[in-house]
Design a protein around this motif. Sequence first.
Motif, PDB file in Angstrom:
ATOM      1  N   SER A 119       0.809  -1.219   0.000  1.00  0.00           N
ATOM      2  CA  SER A 119       0.000   0.000   0.000  1.00  0.00           C
ATOM      3  C   SER A 119       0.847   1.278   0.000  1.00  0.00           C
ATOM      4  O   SER A 119       1.810   1.406   0.761  1.00  0.00           O
ATOM      5  N   SER A 120       0.430   2.231  -0.825  1.00  0.00           N
ATOM      6  CA  SER A 120       1.074   3.556  -0.860  1.00  0.00           C
ATOM      7  C   SER A 120       0.267   4.575  -0.061  1.00  0.00           C
ATOM      8  O   SER A 120       0.636   5.742   0.017  1.00  0.00           O
ATOM      9  N   ILE A 121      -0.855   4.130   0.512  1.00  0.00           N
ATOM     10  CA  ILE A 121      -1.696   5.019   1.316  1.00  0.00           C
ATOM     11  C   ILE A 121      -1.801   4.438   2.725  1.00  0.00           C
ATOM     12  O   ILE A 121      -1.643   3.228   2.920  1.00  0.00           O
ATOM     13  N   PRO A 122      -2.064   5.279   3.719  1.00  0.00           N
ATOM     14  CA  PRO A 122      -2.215   4.751   5.083  1.00  0.00           C
ATOM     15  C   PRO A 122      -3.473   3.894   5.199  1.00  0.00           C
ATOM     16  O   PRO A 122      -4.513   4.227   4.622  1.00  0.00           O
ATOM     17  N   LEU A 123      -3.348   2.803   5.918  1.00  0.00           N
ATOM     18  CA  LEU A 123      -4.471   1.879   6.097  1.00  0.00           C
ATOM     19  C   LEU A 123      -4.786   1.707   7.579  1.00  0.00           C
ATOM     20  O   LEU A 123      -3.889   1.739   8.422  1.00  0.00           O
ATOM     21  N   GLU A 124      -6.048   1.501   7.851  1.00  0.00           N
ATOM     22  CA  GLU A 124      -6.517   1.192   9.205  1.00  0.00           C
ATOM     23  C   GLU A 124      -7.237  -0.148   9.099  1.00  0.00           C
ATOM     24  O   GLU A 124      -8.345  -0.217   8.570  1.00  0.00           O
ATOM     25  N   ILE A 125      -6.586  -1.206   9.567  1.00  0.00           N
ATOM     26  CA  ILE A 125      -7.090  -2.555   9.357  1.00  0.00           C
ATOM     27  C   ILE A 125      -7.644  -3.125  10.662  1.00  0.00           C
ATOM     28  O   ILE A 125      -6.984  -3.083  11.699  1.00  0.00           O
ATOM     29  N   HIS A 126      -8.868  -3.646  10.571  1.00  0.00           N
ATOM     30  CA  HIS A 126      -9.533  -4.213  11.742  1.00  0.00           C
ATOM     31  C   HIS A 126      -9.990  -5.641  11.443  1.00  0.00           C
ATOM     32  O   HIS A 126     -10.649  -5.869  10.428  1.00  0.00           O
ATOM     33  N   PRO A 127      -9.696  -6.588  12.318  1.00  0.00           N
ATOM     34  CA  PRO A 127     -10.305  -7.918  12.168  1.00  0.00           C
ATOM     35  C   PRO A 127     -11.729  -7.880  12.694  1.00  0.00           C
ATOM     36  O   PRO A 127     -12.020  -7.231  13.701  1.00  0.00           O
ATOM     37  N   ILE A 128     -12.640  -8.533  11.992  1.00  0.00           N
ATOM     38  CA  ILE A 128     -14.017  -8.672  12.493  1.00  0.00           C
ATOM     39  C   ILE A 128     -14.084  -9.997  13.237  1.00  0.00           C
ATOM     40  O   ILE A 128     -14.142 -11.067  12.625  1.00  0.00           O
ATOM     41  N   ARG A 129     -14.044  -9.912  14.559  1.00  0.00           N
ATOM     42  CA  ARG A 129     -14.054 -11.098  15.419  1.00  0.00           C
ATOM     43  C   ARG A 129     -15.470 -11.291  15.980  1.00  0.00           C
ATOM     44  O   ARG A 129     -15.973 -10.422  16.694  1.00  0.00           O
ATOM     45  N   GLN A 130     -16.059 -12.424  15.684  1.00  0.00           N
ATOM     46  CA  GLN A 130     -17.425 -12.663  16.124  1.00  0.00           C
ATOM     47  C   GLN A 130     -17.533 -12.638  17.648  1.00  0.00           C
ATOM     48  O   GLN A 130     -18.517 -12.113  18.203  1.00  0.00           O
TER      49      GLN A 130
END
Length: 272
Positions: A44-55
Amino acid sequence: MSSTKAAAAAAVAPEPQPFRIFIGYDPREDAAYEVCRHSLLKHSSIPLEIHPIRQSELRASGLYTRERGPTESTEFSFTRFLTPHLAGFTGWAMFLDCDFLYLSDIQNLVSLTDDRFAIMCVKHDYTPKESTKMDGAVQTVYPRKNWSSMVLYNCAHPKNKVLSPETVSSQTGAFLHRFSWLEDDEIGEVPFVWNFLVGHNAVDPKDPSTQPCAIHYTAGGPWFERYKDCDFADLWLKELEEYEKEKQKKGDAKEKMVKEGKEENGIAASAV
């Protein structure tokens, strides 16, 4: 402040907001999640905000109450549709299954977002050949199969407000996976190479536009024994190796810092 300095300050562009990505998480596929996340960040060349979806977390917070059915092959079969809610119904955000491997800069996909649409996805015409997948999970067949495996959500779109925790916990699988809350012209399309289905899509050596940007091991990837030799397994295993080396390096650095901290504290104590 002089007018020149004021103008210069005003000209400074604000920091770009990270693009939000929600990845479906299943404890059986922890390695797949980590590799997916690693490949996204690497390219990625852009900032990312990654979240896992945990049930488990959604249930603990009261956001998801649905009982798991026999056709749900993963813990995120339905929790994926909470993406607009989790994003605060603002801006664009993406959901994807954890069994993706990114080979290209996600910015090239984000740049395709179009506010005319409520969602955007790859519109596969996909009918699986096997009756089971992954580690023996039931392989279900339904219209718009795999459309919901990677979705760009225009979270602020009025139609997406229907995706409340109550709706996601109670509506039918057909309603959710077929995007039945939307009209057909509210669903935008992106090139198939951003959800390249292993065993279904093919690369044409004479056509560079068919080269995958994101590989989707939809039936199962090399983290399952049954699929250890599937197409593109070598690319996933290489990414796993890179991730594990980086994880080890970070662990060694942290251990060194802790050790040095203890030594410094010991020296200070002896000097008292």
